[in-house]
Motif scaffolding. Sequence first.
Motif, mmCIF file in Angstrom:
data_model
loop_
_atom_site.group_PDB
_atom_site.id
_atom_site.type_symbol
_atom_site.label_atom_id
_atom_site.label_comp_id
_atom_site.label_asym_id
_atom_site.label_seq_id
_atom_site.Cartn_x
_atom_site.Cartn_y
_atom_site.Cartn_z
ATOM 1 N N TRP A 196 23.506 55.073 33.755
ATOM 2 C CA TRP A 196 22.851 55.731 32.632
ATOM 3 C C TRP A 196 22.942 54.986 31.299
ATOM 4 N N HIS B 295 17.926 61.474 33.697
ATOM 5 C CA HIS B 295 18.441 60.336 34.470
ATOM 6 C C HIS B 295 19.175 60.833 35.714
ATOM 7 N N VAL B 296 20.066 61.784 35.539
ATOM 8 C CA VAL B 296 20.812 62.319 36.687
ATOM 9 C C VAL B 296 19.862 63.021 37.645
ATOM 10 N N ALA C 156 25.034 57.805 39.257
ATOM 11 C CA ALA C 156 24.010 58.006 38.229
ATOM 12 C C ALA C 156 24.600 57.794 36.837
ATOM 13 N N LEU C 157 25.787 58.314 36.597
ATOM 14 C CA LEU C 157 26.419 58.137 35.286
ATOM 15 C C LEU C 157 26.711 56.664 35.005
ATOM 16 N N LEU D 247 26.572 61.722 41.585
ATOM 17 C CA LEU D 247 26.643 61.929 40.141
ATOM 18 C C LEU D 247 27.293 60.733 39.454
ATOM 19 N N ARG E 259 18.298 60.937 40.256
ATOM 20 C CA ARG E 259 19.171 60.155 41.122
ATOM 21 C C ARG E 259 20.092 60.964 42.040
ATOM 22 N N VAL F 284 19.281 69.838 38.816
ATOM 23 C CA VAL F 284 19.986 69.427 37.596
ATOM 24 C C VAL F 284 19.269 70.062 36.422
#
Length: 140
Positions: A98, A17-18, A94-95, A91, A21, A26
């Motif tokens: 998620w 996922h991260v 993205a979190l 980040l 994005r 990563v």
Amino acid sequence: MTQMIAWFAILCHIEEHVKSRVRAEVRQGYNNTDGVPDAETIRIYRSDERDVNLWVRKNGSVTFAVDVWHGNDDPDPRIANQALAELEEELQAALATWPDAAAKDLKMKITITIDGVTGDGENYRPMCAAFYRITVKWNK
């Protein structure tokens, strides 16, 4: 076939996922030949899991470490810090998205909290870093 253990399924999902994005590389953790990264890099790895129950495992929590690295050769540390802050914003965005994706894909209720962020103390110039601790709580 056995079911994938929860912390590893969560780690793989959050990594993908991260990765989709943010502009940085990563991946999970470090290998034994890694030093300080020399490019924008985010490393995610399991840190702590305290409530492991081998007999009934319908919910739990796991803490992950997330290392965010950015480099900049500008003699003004403010320039590198601004670039690091921008990567951290990516980040964090993205979190924030998620848990919904993870709940759908992993068939779990997911919550995430950022427990803290520690700066690198200017120890790795021209690289600069932020070290996150995030806790994921899950319920099947």
